[in-house]
Design a protein around this motif. Structure first.
Motif, PDB file in Angstrom:
ATOM      1  N   GLY A   6       0.770  -1.218   0.004  1.00 59.12           N
ATOM      2  CA  GLY A   6       0.052   0.241  -0.171  1.00 59.12           C
ATOM      3  C   GLY A   6       0.902   1.191   0.093  1.00 59.12           C
ATOM      4  N   GLY A   7      -0.043   2.432  -0.300  1.00 56.94           N
ATOM      5  CA  GLY A   7       1.106   3.705  -0.292  1.00 56.94           C
ATOM      6  C   GLY A   7       1.092   4.255   1.014  1.00 56.94           C
ATOM      7  N   ASN A   8       2.018   4.869   1.555  1.00 55.48           N
ATOM      8  CA  ASN A   8       2.274   5.347   2.808  1.00 55.48           C
ATOM      9  C   ASN A   8       3.653   6.490   2.771  1.00 55.48           C
ATOM     10  OD1 ASN A   8       1.808   4.424   5.716  1.00 55.48           O
ATOM     11  ND2 ASN A   8       3.920   4.971   5.666  1.00 55.48           N
ATOM     12  N   THR A   9       2.793   7.606   2.202  1.00 58.20           N
ATOM     13  CA  THR A   9       3.891   8.653   1.656  1.00 58.20           C
ATOM     14  C   THR A   9       4.706   9.035   2.964  1.00 58.20           C
ATOM     15  OG1 THR A   9       4.299  10.708   0.581  1.00 58.20           O
ATOM     16  CG2 THR A   9       2.191  10.531   2.203  1.00 58.20           C
ATOM     17  N   GLN A  10       5.985   9.372   2.792  1.00 59.40           N
ATOM     18  CA  GLN A  10       7.064   9.759   3.773  1.00 59.40           C
ATOM     19  C   GLN A  10       6.991  11.217   4.373  1.00 59.40           C
ATOM     20  OE1 GLN A  10      11.979   8.861   4.358  1.00 59.40           O
ATOM     21  NE2 GLN A  10      10.755   9.013   2.552  1.00 59.40           N
ATOM     22  N   PHE A  11       6.718  12.018   3.485  1.00 62.85           N
ATOM     23  CA  PHE A  11       6.806  13.522   3.918  1.00 62.85           C
ATOM     24  C   PHE A  11       5.594  14.010   3.459  1.00 62.85           C
ATOM     25  CE2 PHE A  11      11.285  12.337   3.014  1.00 62.85           C
ATOM     26  CZ  PHE A  11      12.044  12.802   4.043  1.00 62.85           C
ATOM     27  N   GLN A  12       5.161  15.147   4.175  1.00 60.82           N
ATOM     28  CA  GLN A  12       4.136  16.011   3.976  1.00 60.82           C
ATOM     29  C   GLN A  12       4.110  16.651   2.427  1.00 60.82           C
ATOM     30  OE1 GLN A  12       1.471  16.729   6.534  1.00 60.82           O
ATOM     31  NE2 GLN A  12       0.347  17.458   4.646  1.00 60.82           N
ATOM     32  N   PRO A  13       3.265  16.297   1.805  1.00 60.16           N
ATOM     33  CA  PRO A  13       3.140  16.821   0.323  1.00 60.16           C
ATOM     34  C   PRO A  13       3.091  18.147   0.278  1.00 60.16           C
ATOM     35  CG  PRO A  13       1.422  15.200   0.592  1.00 60.16           C
ATOM     36  CD  PRO A  13       1.726  15.408   1.992  1.00 60.16           C
ATOM     37  N   SER A  14       3.887  18.859  -0.679  1.00 55.21           N
ATOM     38  CA  SER A  14       4.090  20.314  -0.644  1.00 55.21           C
ATOM     39  C   SER A  14       2.886  20.843  -1.874  1.00 55.21           C
ATOM     40  CB  SER A  14       5.375  20.698  -1.045  1.00 55.21           C
ATOM     41  OG  SER A  14       5.739  20.268  -2.376  1.00 55.21           O
ATOM     42  N   SER A  15       2.345  19.866  -2.521  1.00 51.08           N
ATOM     43  CA  SER A  15       1.364  20.168  -3.540  1.00 51.08           C
ATOM     44  C   SER A  15       0.121  18.905  -3.482  1.00 51.08           C
ATOM     45  CB  SER A  15       1.929  20.652  -4.615  1.00 51.08           C
ATOM     46  OG  SER A  15       2.612  19.810  -5.504  1.00 51.08           O
ATOM     47  N   GLY A  16      -0.074  18.926  -4.736  1.00 54.03           N
ATOM     48  CA  GLY A  16      -1.120  17.702  -4.887  1.00 54.03           C
ATOM     49  C   GLY A  16      -0.510  16.281  -4.626  1.00 54.03           C
ATOM     50  N   HIS A  17      -1.534  15.595  -4.130  1.00 56.11           N
ATOM     51  CA  HIS A  17      -0.910  14.196  -3.807  1.00 56.11           C
ATOM     52  C   HIS A  17      -2.211  13.433  -3.791  1.00 56.11           C
ATOM     53  CE1 HIS A  17       1.005  10.912  -1.474  1.00 56.11           C
ATOM     54  NE2 HIS A  17      -0.200  10.642  -0.890  1.00 56.11           N
ATOM     55  N   HIS A  18      -1.989  12.203  -4.553  1.00 58.27           N
ATOM     56  CA  HIS A  18      -3.135  11.159  -4.625  1.00 58.27           C
ATOM     57  C   HIS A  18      -2.706  10.001  -3.827  1.00 58.27           C
ATOM     58  CE1 HIS A  18      -5.762   8.266  -6.494  1.00 58.27           C
ATOM     59  NE2 HIS A  18      -6.570   9.150  -6.862  1.00 58.27           N
ATOM     60  N   PHE A  19      -3.669   9.246  -3.470  1.00 63.99           N
ATOM     61  CA  PHE A  19      -3.673   8.154  -2.525  1.00 63.99           C
ATOM     62  C   PHE A  19      -2.400   7.341  -3.295  1.00 63.99           C
ATOM     63  CE2 PHE A  19      -5.287   4.183  -0.610  1.00 63.99           C
ATOM     64  CZ  PHE A  19      -4.658   4.082   0.459  1.00 63.99           C
ATOM     65  N   PHE A  20      -2.524   6.955  -4.488  1.00 64.28           N
ATOM     66  CA  PHE A  20      -1.514   6.005  -5.422  1.00 64.28           C
ATOM     67  C   PHE A  20      -0.126   6.556  -5.428  1.00 64.28           C
ATOM     68  CE2 PHE A  20      -5.606   5.017  -8.149  1.00 64.28           C
ATOM     69  CZ  PHE A  20      -6.049   4.580  -7.044  1.00 64.28           C
ATOM     70  N   ASP A  21       0.014   7.753  -5.020  1.00 57.79           N
ATOM     71  CA  ASP A  21       1.308   8.326  -5.042  1.00 57.79           C
ATOM     72  C   ASP A  21       2.384   7.929  -3.947  1.00 57.79           C
ATOM     73  OD1 ASP A  21       1.097   9.654  -7.247  1.00 57.79           O
ATOM     74  OD2 ASP A  21      -0.014  11.634  -6.380  1.00 57.79           O
ATOM     75  N   GLY A  22       1.798   7.491  -2.753  1.00 55.58           N
ATOM     76  CA  GLY A  22       2.401   7.429  -1.555  1.00 55.58           C
ATOM     77  C   GLY A  22       3.546   6.149  -1.636  1.00 55.58           C
ATOM     78  N   ASP A  23       4.663   6.246  -0.721  1.00 51.79           N
ATOM     79  CA  ASP A  23       5.767   5.303  -0.842  1.00 51.79           C
ATOM     80  C   ASP A  23       5.286   3.778  -0.325  1.00 51.79           C
ATOM     81  OD1 ASP A  23       8.157   7.179  -1.476  1.00 51.79           O
ATOM     82  OD2 ASP A  23       7.053   8.185   0.403  1.00 51.79           O
ATOM     83  N   GLY A  24       5.765   2.653  -0.974  1.00 50.42           N
ATOM     84  CA  GLY A  24       5.384   1.473  -0.733  1.00 50.42           C
ATOM     85  C   GLY A  24       5.723   0.971   0.410  1.00 50.42           C
ATOM     86  N   MET A  25       4.812   0.746   1.238  1.00 48.71           N
ATOM     87  CA  MET A  25       4.848  -0.095   2.669  1.00 48.71           C
ATOM     88  C   MET A  25       4.178  -1.520   2.777  1.00 48.71           C
ATOM     89  SD  MET A  25       3.955   1.389   6.737  1.00 48.71           S
ATOM     90  CE  MET A  25       5.530   2.245   7.014  1.00 48.71           C
ATOM     91  N   ILE A  26       4.927  -2.477   3.279  1.00 49.21           N
ATOM     92  CA  ILE A  26       4.328  -3.712   3.290  1.00 49.21           C
ATOM     93  C   ILE A  26       4.190  -3.942   4.609  1.00 49.21           C
ATOM     94  CG2 ILE A  26       4.888  -6.121   2.777  1.00 49.21           C
ATOM     95  CD1 ILE A  26       6.779  -5.406   0.850  1.00 49.21           C
ATOM     96  N   HIS A  27       2.784  -4.405   4.950  1.00 50.87           N
ATOM     97  CA  HIS A  27       2.507  -4.895   6.354  1.00 50.87           C
ATOM     98  C   HIS A  27       2.509  -6.449   6.236  1.00 50.87           C
ATOM     99  CE1 HIS A  27       0.860  -1.093   7.473  1.00 50.87           C
ATOM    100  NE2 HIS A  27       0.737  -0.860   5.880  1.00 50.87           N
ATOM    101  N   ALA A  28       3.120  -7.157   7.268  1.00 49.40           N
ATOM    102  CA  ALA A  28       3.246  -8.591   7.213  1.00 49.40           C
ATOM    103  C   ALA A  28       2.680  -9.278   8.515  1.00 49.40           C
ATOM    104  CB  ALA A  28       4.756  -9.028   7.021  1.00 49.40           C
ATOM    105  N   VAL A  29       1.958 -10.242   8.443  1.00 49.09           N
ATOM    106  CA  VAL A  29       1.481 -11.014   9.617  1.00 49.09           C
ATOM    107  C   VAL A  29       1.869 -12.643   9.456  1.00 49.09           C
ATOM    108  CG1 VAL A  29      -0.552 -12.062  10.685  1.00 49.09           C
ATOM    109  CG2 VAL A  29      -0.637  -9.714  10.012  1.00 49.09           C
ATOM    110  N   THR A  30       2.943 -12.773  10.471  1.00 52.76           N
ATOM    111  CA  THR A  30       3.352 -14.187  10.425  1.00 52.76           C
ATOM    112  C   THR A  30       2.604 -15.143  11.407  1.00 52.76           C
ATOM    113  OG1 THR A  30       5.860 -13.324  10.011  1.00 52.76           O
ATOM    114  CG2 THR A  30       5.510 -15.550  10.957  1.00 52.76           C
ATOM    115  N   LEU A  31       2.138 -16.240  10.800  1.00 52.54           N
ATOM    116  CA  LEU A  31       1.155 -17.196  11.318  1.00 52.54           C
ATOM    117  C   LEU A  31       2.040 -18.563  11.402  1.00 52.54           C
ATOM    118  CD1 LEU A  31      -1.786 -16.336   9.438  1.00 52.54           C
ATOM    119  CD2 LEU A  31      -1.455 -15.307  11.333  1.00 52.54           C
ATOM    120  N   ALA A  32       1.947 -18.846  12.815  1.00 53.55           N
ATOM    121  CA  ALA A  32       2.746 -20.105  13.325  1.00 53.55           C
ATOM    122  C   ALA A  32       2.026 -21.136  13.871  1.00 53.55           C
ATOM    123  CB  ALA A  32       3.970 -19.956  13.822  1.00 53.55           C
ATOM    124  N   ALA A  33       2.462 -22.298  14.135  1.00 51.93           N
ATOM    125  CA  ALA A  33       1.715 -23.442  15.173  1.00 51.93           C
ATOM    126  C   ALA A  33       1.847 -22.861  16.324  1.00 51.93           C
ATOM    127  CB  ALA A  33       2.765 -24.515  14.782  1.00 51.93           C
TER     128      ALA A  33
END
Length: 605
Positions: A149-176
């Motif tokens: 998903g998009g997770n922009t690192q800095f406050q935009p100085s002008s226009g910003h679309h949700f798709f413009d955000g820097d990539g961030m991966i969220h991970a859930v590890t499931l184990a026995a």
């Protein structure tokens, strides 16, 4: 320069009142029955007081420590370079930003809209073990679920679309042992690391900023900074924020504005960016975000396109060891926005729709992505082993625009004609993907397109009407085969996802699982059930598309809590819930990497 403005579809809009189809023959959709399960699990999380309401800043108070200038020093500059850099800062702050502030922002590129609530970015979260689990984690899902998903690192100085955000991966590890852990990390793209080193954003945002003459000025400013050594565009411009695929022992983070990035899953469930990946020098241009991995052979099929120069599109195949075994140039008349495509057992299906790139429109004050009403949408059908674009059969499908294609397969109809069936979510209107302004809000309807290879004709019908269904998966073992079920996010109220729909493609029946209240999730991920699980020893169940589990992150906007839910696909009932210790913003696409695949993860890239 390779510019791609197509990411994902979760934008701010509401369903239209009606939708008209234009195609060569019309087929009525079958009657639809719908079963709704509202939070059907009898298990509940322990009662705990919700956290105190937090202020809603658009951004975390500071960049994540692992990306701070202390860890990533700025590039060494000589006095002349420093002087030039300071001069460009003055130009940006005193001229360009002032002009941009006078521009009335469309809601779809207004940071105050695009980054509010649970769309706001979050800092990185190091891996945390021992998460609270309610219910039983099925053994079939032992492994790691990852969502981009998009997770922009800095406050935009002008226009910003949700798709413009820097990539961030969220991970859930499931184990026995009912064990679960969670972590989220930025994908360390060239763009992200360069901006972190300088402590400011200055790479142009493809959707939010590249509009009209001010967009051209942004491009000119960026390349002026690059020319004095502040950035190296040749090392990548993209954000890797759309989708994830696991191929040849590597987890690939992708967006079609760049090459993929390899992200390693560490033994303790954390994430580590290994670097930008060109398949050993075999991939030259950007790769789309939805490659297809053949479940039988392990081969990877993908498309690569170049907005600026011909050929605008290439079809590429990599074998299971990552060696390029096929590359076919496709000479489109104009560069087309292609986010997804489909494969059958023998064919590749390439969409060529009405949303196209016209970079000269920026000179005239417009957007470089436009809807061309004079163009007729079409699908190109080509055998997987084709060696030249002359082997593509193009079939018109008027009025069709599908951002995502869930599956495709081959049939023979009652006349003996060979048919390609394509299951997709059909979108309307076409020109509201990125910029609002029209009276008709966006709608996404699950549809079937049938391409007759003998007659060259097409038909199109809506499978499920009146429900926005976007973001989903099939049983990946059935890729390219006739599929009975597809699992999709219920994107209502658009663009939020209030639940999950299991759709029977044969009957049109829909079974819904609704989160309830002010809870919203995202794309469901399907993980098949292991053969013989539950002790019945039935090996054939491994081919049963509904014998598996669905999973998704869910945000409770009222209690301000996040959780990870697991459903049994056959009954659409919740079997487990995992409390996530950090806010998980709404995002895009995810994948599941099994424990067995993790054991075979490549040690290099």
């Amino acid at each position: 320069m390779h510019l791609s403005l197509s990411h994902h579809l979760f934008i701010i809009s509401t369903p239209p009142k009606n939708f008209h189809h234009h195609h060569k023959s019309t087929i009525k959709a079958p009657p639809i029955s719908c079963k709704i399960l509202l939070n059907p699990s009898t298990k509940t999380l322990p009662t705990t007081p919700p956290p105190p309401p937090a202020s809603q800043p658009s951004f975390p108070p500071s960049p994540p420590s692992t990306l701070s200038p202390d860890c990533i020093p700025p590039p060494p500059l000589n006095p002349l370079q420093k002087l030039a850099a300071a001069a460009l800062d003055v130009v940006e702050n005193s001229i360009l930003i002032k002009l941009e502030k006078k521009r009335k922002l469309n809601p779809m590129v207004d940071p105050a809209v695009q980054l509010e609530g649970n769309y706001a970015p979050v800092p990185e979260f190091p891996v945390q073990h021992g998460l609270e689990v309610v219910g039983i984690i099925p053994s079939a899902v032992e492994g790691v679920y990852l969502r981009n998903g998009g997770n922009t690192q800095f406050q935009p100085s002008s226009g910003h679309h949700f798709f413009d955000g820097d990539g961030m991966i969220h991970a859930v590890t499931l184990a026995a042992g009912n064990s679960a852990s969670y972590a989220c990390r930025f994908t360390r793209t060239n763009r992200l690391v360069t901006e972190a080193a300088l402590g400011k954003p200055f790479f142009p945002k493809p959707i939010g900023e590249l509009h009209g003459r001010l967009g051209l000025a942004r491009l000119a400013l960026f390349y002026a900074r690059a020319s004095i050594g502040l950035a190296n565009p040749a090392q990548g411009l993209g954000v890797a924020n759309v989708a994830l695929a696991y191929f040849n022992g590597r987890l690939l983070a992708m967006a079609e504005d760049d090459l993929p990035y390899v992200v390693r899953i560490t033994p303790d469930g954390d994430l580590e960016t290994m670097g930008r990946f060109d398949f050993g020098g075999q991939l030259k241009d950007s790769m789309i975000a939805h490659p297809k991995v053949d479940p039988a052979t392990g081969d990877l099929y993908t498309l690569s396109y170049n907005v600026v120069s011909q050929p605008h599109l290439k079809y590429i195949k990599f074998d299971t060891w990552g060696n390029k075994s096929r590359e076919v140039a496709v000479s489109l008349p104009q560069p087309t926005m292609i986010h997804d495509f489909a494969v059958t057992g023998s064919h590749v299906i390439i969409p060529d729709h009405q949303v196209v790139f016209k970079l000269p429109e920026m000179i005239r004050g417009g957007s470089p992505v436009v809807h061309d009403p004079n163009k007729i949408s079409r699908f190109g059908v080509m055998e997987k082993g084709a060696t030249h674009e002359s082997m593509i059969q193009w079939i018109d499908v008027p009025g069709c625009f599908c951002f995502h294609m869930w599956n495709a397969w081959e049939e023979v109809d009652e006349s003996g004609d060979k048919i390609i069936v394509v299951i997709n979510s059909c979108l309307t209107p076409f020109d509201s993907l990125y910029f609002s302004g029209g009276d008709e809000p966006l709608r996404s309807e699950l549809s079937e397109v049938r391409l007759n290879l003998n007659t060259g004709s097409s038909t199109r019908r809506v499978i499920v009407s009146g429900i926005n269904l976007e973001g989903g998966q099939i049983d990946k073992r059935q890729l390219g085969k006739k599929t009975r079920f597809v699992y999709l996010a219920i994107a209502e109220p658009w663009p939020k996802c209030s639940g999950i729909a299991k759709v029977d493609l044969g009957t049109g029946n829909v079974t819904k699982y609704l989160y309830g209240g002010r809870k919203y999730g995202g794309e469901p991920c399907f993980v098949p059930k292991k053969a013989g699980e539950d002790g019945n020893g039935d090996e054939n169940e491994n081919e049963n598309e509904k014998e598996g589990f669905l999973m998704s992150f869910v945000r409770d906007e009222e209690k301000e809590t996040s959780e990870f839910v697991i459903l049994k696909a056959s009954t659409m009932e919740q079997v487990a819930s995992i409390k996530i210790p950090s806010r998980v913003p709404y995002g895009f696409h995810g994948t599941f990497v099994s424990a067995q695949e993790l054991a075979n993860q490549s040690s290099n890239y």
